[in-house]
Design an enzyme around this catalytic site. Structure first.
Site, PDB file in Angstrom:
ATOM      1  N   ASP A 102       2.132  -8.634  -1.870  1.00 19.79           N
ATOM      2  CA  ASP A 102       3.398  -7.909  -2.028  1.00 19.79           C
ATOM      3  C   ASP A 102       4.265  -8.577  -3.096  1.00 19.79           C
ATOM      4  OD1 ASP A 102       3.575 -10.066  -0.280  1.00 19.79           O
ATOM      5  OD2 ASP A 102       4.913  -9.079   1.146  1.00 19.79           O
ATOM      6  N   TYR A 157     -12.022  -0.356   3.644  1.00 22.64           N
ATOM      7  CA  TYR A 157     -12.837   0.760   3.159  1.00 22.64           C
ATOM      8  C   TYR A 157     -14.237   0.747   3.783  1.00 22.64           C
ATOM      9  CZ  TYR A 157      -9.534   2.261  -0.504  1.00 22.64           C
ATOM     10  OH  TYR A 157      -8.443   2.753  -1.182  1.00 22.64           O
ATOM     11  N   LYS A 176      -2.945 -11.270   1.751  1.00 20.84           N
ATOM     12  CA  LYS A 176      -1.816 -11.189   2.675  1.00 20.84           C
ATOM     13  C   LYS A 176      -2.185 -11.997   3.921  1.00 20.84           C
ATOM     14  CE  LYS A 176       2.251  -9.500   3.594  1.00 20.84           C
ATOM     15  NZ  LYS A 176       3.431 -10.157   3.005  1.00 20.84           N
ATOM     16  N   ASP A 180      -7.604  -1.608  -5.243  1.00 17.64           N
ATOM     17  CA  ASP A 180      -7.447  -0.188  -5.580  1.00 17.64           C
ATOM     18  C   ASP A 180      -5.977   0.104  -5.916  1.00 17.64           C
ATOM     19  OD1 ASP A 180      -8.191   2.428  -5.967  1.00 17.64           O
ATOM     20  OD2 ASP A 180      -8.502   2.911  -3.856  1.00 17.64           O
ATOM     21  N   ASP A 201      -3.907   0.466  -9.817  1.00 14.47           N
ATOM     22  CA  ASP A 201      -3.168   1.694 -10.155  1.00 14.47           C
ATOM     23  C   ASP A 201      -1.725   1.357 -10.546  1.00 14.47           C
ATOM     24  OD1 ASP A 201      -5.476   3.060  -9.335  1.00 14.47           O
ATOM     25  OD2 ASP A 201      -4.319   4.700  -8.473  1.00 14.47           O
TER      26      ASP A 201
HETATM   27  N1  GGG Z   1     -13.027   7.654 -10.550  1.00 15.43           N
HETATM   28  C1  GGG Z   1     -12.348   7.081  -9.489  1.00 15.43           C
HETATM   29  C2  GGG Z   1     -12.026   8.043  -8.403  1.00 15.43           C
HETATM   30  O1  GGG Z   1     -12.668   9.047  -8.225  1.00 15.43           O
HETATM   31  N2  GGG Z   1     -10.974   7.696  -7.667  1.00 15.43           N
HETATM   32  C3  GGG Z   1     -10.606   8.418  -6.497  1.00 15.43           C
HETATM   33  C4  GGG Z   1     -10.516   7.529  -5.298  1.00 15.43           C
HETATM   34  O2  GGG Z   1      -9.938   7.910  -4.307  1.00 15.43           O
HETATM   35  N3  GGG Z   1     -11.092   6.330  -5.377  1.00 15.43           N
HETATM   36  C5  GGG Z   1     -11.123   5.386  -4.334  1.00 15.43           C
HETATM   37  C6  GGG Z   1     -11.705   4.103  -4.832  1.00 15.43           C
HETATM   38  O3  GGG Z   1     -11.771   3.856  -6.019  1.00 15.43           O
HETATM   39  O4  GGG Z   1     -12.110   3.303  -3.988  1.00 15.43           O
END
Ligand code: GGG
Length: 325
Positions: A198, A119, A166, A222, A226
């Site tokens: 994984d 990122y 990883k 991230d 989820d």
């Molecule tokens: N509130 C979290 C949000 O807006 N998530 C959308 C997203 O793509 N987030 C990427 C991240 O959390 O790095």
């Protein structure tokens, strides 16, 4: 002195759940709220997804409450995390009584590296056929995250932590991350084990009780958080805290949910639990616990939004939480 809280709802359901979180904060304390724009809508109007004044506000406020980012996430949430100097994204994922969870025994906290990895924004389109991404991993960021993880474990009721990586494939980048995190844990006398990410994805679904605090590189944190949301009843339940040395930003883990945005039916729980994390961070421990327990009560007894099998609106759930405070 009244703390100043920057409020940045962002896009989609961020516009609905962030006011719900503000309503809850107003019910438990005296804060000064300053709202600012960010996201796709402001980009359409001005050409800029994150106006300079929003960045400056987040950098100077005592804490920031953020909603959700859509298409412009990279131009909004990453710089906002930078504005508050955040180096870790704390993402608890726990199952609540009364919520139909795939894995009701889940009680996890992801500590996600928040400044680099894939990122870090070094992407290039080099030709018609080829795009590249440079992944950045530094010892300083990995060690800072590990120091935080050691403190987090020591302060909470945790036996140690697991580092998910990883390193068998990304030997240099995840190899460095793994080595640095485990070295800090050893130095600090904190129990730390490791798992390939994984394999973690499978094991956490089969037996979530095997894990507690999970330390991850940025993208893995991230994605895996989820995944954990799926185990506990959905993304409407997961709050998060982006913690820096002196400043912090709080946001639900979910995004803009364009399929339900504008209908007033989004689950405000994740945003309200993010507000509880904000209260805790600012030292309002008792208020934070009150919010947490009001949310727990409503999750158990209703009303519930559609994602949790109910028919209630965002406002119904918010009012029920406020009534319990
Ligand atoms: N509130 C979290 C949000 O807006 N998530 C959308 C997203 O793509 N987030 C990427 C991240 O959390 O790095």
């Amino acid at each position: 002195m009244t703390e100043e809280i920057a409020v940045v709802p962002g896009d989609g359901i961020g516009q609905e759940v962030t006011p719900a979180a503000v309503e809850v904060l107003e019910a438990v304390g005296e804060f000064e709220f300053t709202e600012a724009d960010a996201g796709d809508a402001v980009k359409d109007e001005t050409g800029e997804a994150l106006p300079e004044e929003t960045y400056e506000l987040a950098a100077s406020a005592d804490a920031t409450l953020f909603g959700a980012a859509g298409e412009s996430a990279a131009d909004v949430i990453l710089p906002l995390r930078e504005a508050v100097g955040s180096f870790v994204n704390v993402r608890p994922a726990r199952a609540y009584p009364g919520v139909d969870a795939l894995r009701p025994e889940t009680d996890l906290v992801f500590l996600r590296e928040n400044t680099e990895g894939v990122y870090s924004g070094h992407e290039n389109r080099l030709s018609e056929d080829l795009s590249t991404l440079t992944r950045v991993v530094t010892s300083s960021a990995s060690e800072r995250l590990a120091e935080f993880a050691c403190e987090y474990v020591a302060e909470g009721d945790h036996d140690g932590f697991t580092v998910a990586h990883k390193a068998n494939v990304m030997r240099e980048t995840d190899g460095r991350f793994r080595e640095d995190v485990l070295a800090v844990a050893e130095e600090r006398g904190v129990d730390a084990d490791e798992v390939l990410m994984d394999a973690f994805a499978t094991h956490v679904c089969l037996d979530p009780e095997e894990f507690g605090v999970v330390v991850c590189p940025n993208l893995a944190g991230d994605v895996l958080s989820d995944l954990a949301a799926g185990l506990v009843g959905g993304l409407g339940l997961l709050p998060s805290a982006n913690i820096g040395e002196e400043n912090a930003l709080f946001e639900p883990v979910h995004g803009t949910a364009p399929d339900i945005a504008g209908e007033g039916v989004a689950n405000p729980t994740a945003a309200i639990l993010s507000a509880a994390m904000l209260l805790d961070h600012l030292g309002y421990d008792e208020e934070s616990e009150r919010v947490d327990s009001a949310v727990t009560g409503v999750l158990e007894e209703g009303p519930r939004t559609a994602d949790l099998g109910g028919e209630a609106s965002t406002e119904d759930v918010t009012s029920a939480i406020v009534d319990r405070l």
